[in-house]
Design an enzyme around this catalytic site. Structure first.
Site, short mmCIF file in Angstrom:
data_model
loop_
_atom_site.label_atom_id
_atom_site.label_comp_id
_atom_site.label_asym_id
_atom_site.label_seq_id
_atom_site.Cartn_x
_atom_site.Cartn_y
_atom_site.Cartn_z
N SER A 260 0.87 -1.18 0.00
CA SER A 260 0.00 0.00 0.00
C SER A 260 0.90 1.23 0.00
O SER A 260 2.06 1.15 0.43
CB SER A 260 -0.85 0.01 1.27
OG SER A 260 -1.54 1.24 1.41
N LYS B 82 1.92 -2.53 6.87
CA LYS B 82 2.22 -2.31 5.45
C LYS B 82 3.67 -1.87 5.27
O LYS B 82 4.30 -2.21 4.28
CB LYS B 82 1.23 -1.32 4.82
CG LYS B 82 -0.18 -1.89 4.69
CD LYS B 82 -0.26 -3.08 3.72
CE LYS B 82 -1.68 -3.55 3.48
NZ LYS B 82 -1.78 -4.66 2.51
N TYR C 57 -2.47 -0.78 10.34
CA TYR C 57 -2.30 -0.86 8.87
C TYR C 57 -0.97 -0.24 8.47
O TYR C 57 -0.21 -0.82 7.69
CB TYR C 57 -3.47 -0.14 8.20
CG TYR C 57 -3.63 -0.42 6.72
CD1 TYR C 57 -4.14 -1.62 6.25
CD2 TYR C 57 -3.28 0.54 5.77
CE1 TYR C 57 -4.31 -1.87 4.89
CE2 TYR C 57 -3.44 0.31 4.41
CZ TYR C 57 -3.96 -0.90 3.97
OH TYR C 57 -4.12 -1.14 2.62
N1 LIG Z 1 -8.69 -0.23 -1.41
C1 LIG Z 1 -7.64 0.56 -1.20
O1 LIG Z 1 -7.79 1.80 -1.14
C2 LIG Z 1 -6.27 -0.04 -1.05
C3 LIG Z 1 -5.16 0.83 -1.12
C4 LIG Z 1 -3.89 0.31 -0.97
C5 LIG Z 1 -3.71 -1.04 -0.78
N2 LIG Z 1 -4.79 -1.89 -0.70
C6 LIG Z 1 -4.53 -3.30 -0.49
O2 LIG Z 1 -5.06 -4.04 -1.59
C7 LIG Z 1 -5.31 -5.39 -1.16
C8 LIG Z 1 -6.69 -5.79 -1.63
O3 LIG Z 1 -7.65 -5.00 -0.95
P1 LIG Z 1 -9.01 -4.48 -1.60
O4 LIG Z 1 -8.97 -3.02 -1.60
O5 LIG Z 1 -9.27 -5.23 -2.87
O6 LIG Z 1 -10.02 -4.89 -0.44
P2 LIG Z 1 -11.20 -5.96 -0.37
O7 LIG Z 1 -11.66 -5.91 1.03
O8 LIG Z 1 -12.16 -5.73 -1.49
O9 LIG Z 1 -10.45 -7.35 -0.66
C9 LIG Z 1 -9.68 -8.01 0.29
C10 LIG Z 1 -9.90 -9.50 0.11
O10 LIG Z 1 -9.01 -10.19 0.98
C11 LIG Z 1 -9.71 -11.30 1.52
N3 LIG Z 1 -9.09 -11.73 2.77
C12 LIG Z 1 -9.07 -11.07 3.96
N4 LIG Z 1 -8.47 -11.83 4.89
C13 LIG Z 1 -8.10 -12.98 4.27
C14 LIG Z 1 -7.45 -14.16 4.71
N5 LIG Z 1 -7.08 -14.32 6.00
N6 LIG Z 1 -7.21 -15.13 3.81
C15 LIG Z 1 -7.60 -15.00 2.53
N7 LIG Z 1 -8.23 -13.93 2.04
C16 LIG Z 1 -8.48 -12.92 2.92
C17 LIG Z 1 -11.14 -10.78 1.74
O11 LIG Z 1 -12.08 -11.84 1.86
C18 LIG Z 1 -11.33 -9.92 0.49
O12 LIG Z 1 -11.93 -10.67 -0.57
C19 LIG Z 1 -5.11 -5.39 0.35
O13 LIG Z 1 -3.84 -5.93 0.66
C20 LIG Z 1 -5.18 -3.92 0.72
O14 LIG Z 1 -4.50 -3.65 1.91
C21 LIG Z 1 -6.06 -1.40 -0.84
#
Ligand SMILES: NC(=O)c1ccc[n+]([C@@H]2O[C@H](COP(=O)([O-])OP(=O)(O)OC[C@H]3O[C@@H](n4cnc5c(N)ncnc54)[C@H](O)[C@@H]3O)[C@@H](O)[C@H]2O)c1
Length: 263
Positions: A138, A155, A151
């Site tokens: 992130s 991260k 977080y």
């Molecule tokens: N959305 C944002 O603004 C953003 C920004 C920077 C980074 N991220 C990162 O991107 C990645 C994806 O997040 P997203 O935004 O698609 O969120 P999201 O919540 O849509 O997806 C996260 C997925 O991870 C799965 N998950 C959670 N715990 C788990 C586990 N123990 N085992 C297996 N699967 C698990 C959830 O079921 C979900 O489907 C994450 O690592 C998040 O930190 C997101």
């Protein structure tokens, strides 16, 4: 790396960014896309939208045995893993007073699962002399997720671990990328906004909120160029530079933003 005929695993594959990656990898001609998620039903539904190359798997990435089984089953089924995307992640919205259970979950999902992944995939990748690990970290891993201490800390650890892997294994054929987006329009961000979390408000106020498909575009470009740092929001590089050159000024700017958002 180009994606044609590649065998790919995406954890968190049922979520916003993971499902966009899975669909995009299939469109780029991947031979197999394993959609792995804690939510098995959602993984099956996403696999249905990805098409015949998709294979859904329910996995809890915080359980080393399940991560090992995911890797072993994929290698047995498809012969190899070319690209493993450790993408599952969780936010907490908490500060120093967040309960230990939240700190522990953030640590286990955002960091320790990447260690389990590396342990499981490296032996076969090293034996073949190639393979790519994409860690979804992130912008919070190179800057700060204001409003979410677990977080931010985890991260940062994820970026540190990815860099350690890249330096240690690059000369043995292993490529590592750290994906560091800022705001992306997924459940993680919208749930944070609904809950009124400061972190989500700061993200929404800090620049473009990208679609997961835009993030997938950046990932494909970054993989083709074999870049370590993949920044779907290119301005994050300038922010990181400013933060390194003038940490006090950088923090003052963020404090001002927080004062504005909480006034
Ligand atoms: N959305 C944002 O603004 C953003 C920004 C920077 C980074 N991220 C990162 O991107 C990645 C994806 O997040 P997203 O935004 O698609 O969120 P999201 O919540 O849509 O997806 C996260 C997925 O991870 C799965 N998950 C959670 N715990 C788990 C586990 N123990 N085992 C297996 N699967 C698990 C959830 O079921 C979900 O489907 C994450 O690592 C998040 O930190 C997101």
């Amino acid at each position: 790396m180009n994606l044609t005929d590649r065998v790919v695993v995406v954890t968190g594959g049922a979520g916003g960014i993971g499902s966009a990656l899975a669909r995009r990898f299939a469109a780029e001609g991947a031979a197999a896309v394993v959609v792995a998620d804690l939510d098995g039903d959602a993984a099956r539904a996403v696999a249905g939208t990805v098409g015949p190359v998709a294979h859904p798997v329910r996995v809890d990435v915080t359980d080393e045995e399940q991560v090992s089984a995911l890797v072993a089953d994929t290698e047995r089924r498809y012969g190899r893993i070319d690209l493993f995307c450790a993408n599952a992640g969780v936010a907490t919205g908490g500060g120093v007073d967040a309960p230990d259970t939240d700190w522990d979950r953030a640590w286990r999902v955002n960091v320790l699962s990447h260690v389990y992944t590396a342990r499981a995939v490296l032996p076969a990748m090293l034996a073949r002399g190639g393979g790519h690990l994409l860690m979804t970290c992130s912008a919070a891993g190179v800057l700060t997720a204001v409003g979410d201490a677990p977080y931010t800390a985890t991260k940062h650890a994820a970026v540190g671990f990815a860099e350690w892997l890249a330096i240690t294994y690059r000369d043995r054929g292993i490529r590592v990328s750290a994906l560091c987006p800022q705001g992306v329009d997924t459940a993680m961000l919208s749930e944070g906004l609904t809950a009124g979390h400061l972190g989500a408000k700061v993200i929404a106020a800090s620049g473009a909120v990208l679609t997961p498909d835009q993030v997938a575009d950046s990932v494909v470009a970054g993989l083709v160029e074999e870049r370590f740092l993949i920044l779907p929001h290119p301005e994050v590089a300038a922010y990181a530079l400013r933060r390194a050159e003038d940490p006090d000024g950088w923090q003052a700017g963020l404090r001002k933003l927080v004062r504005r958002l909480t006034a």
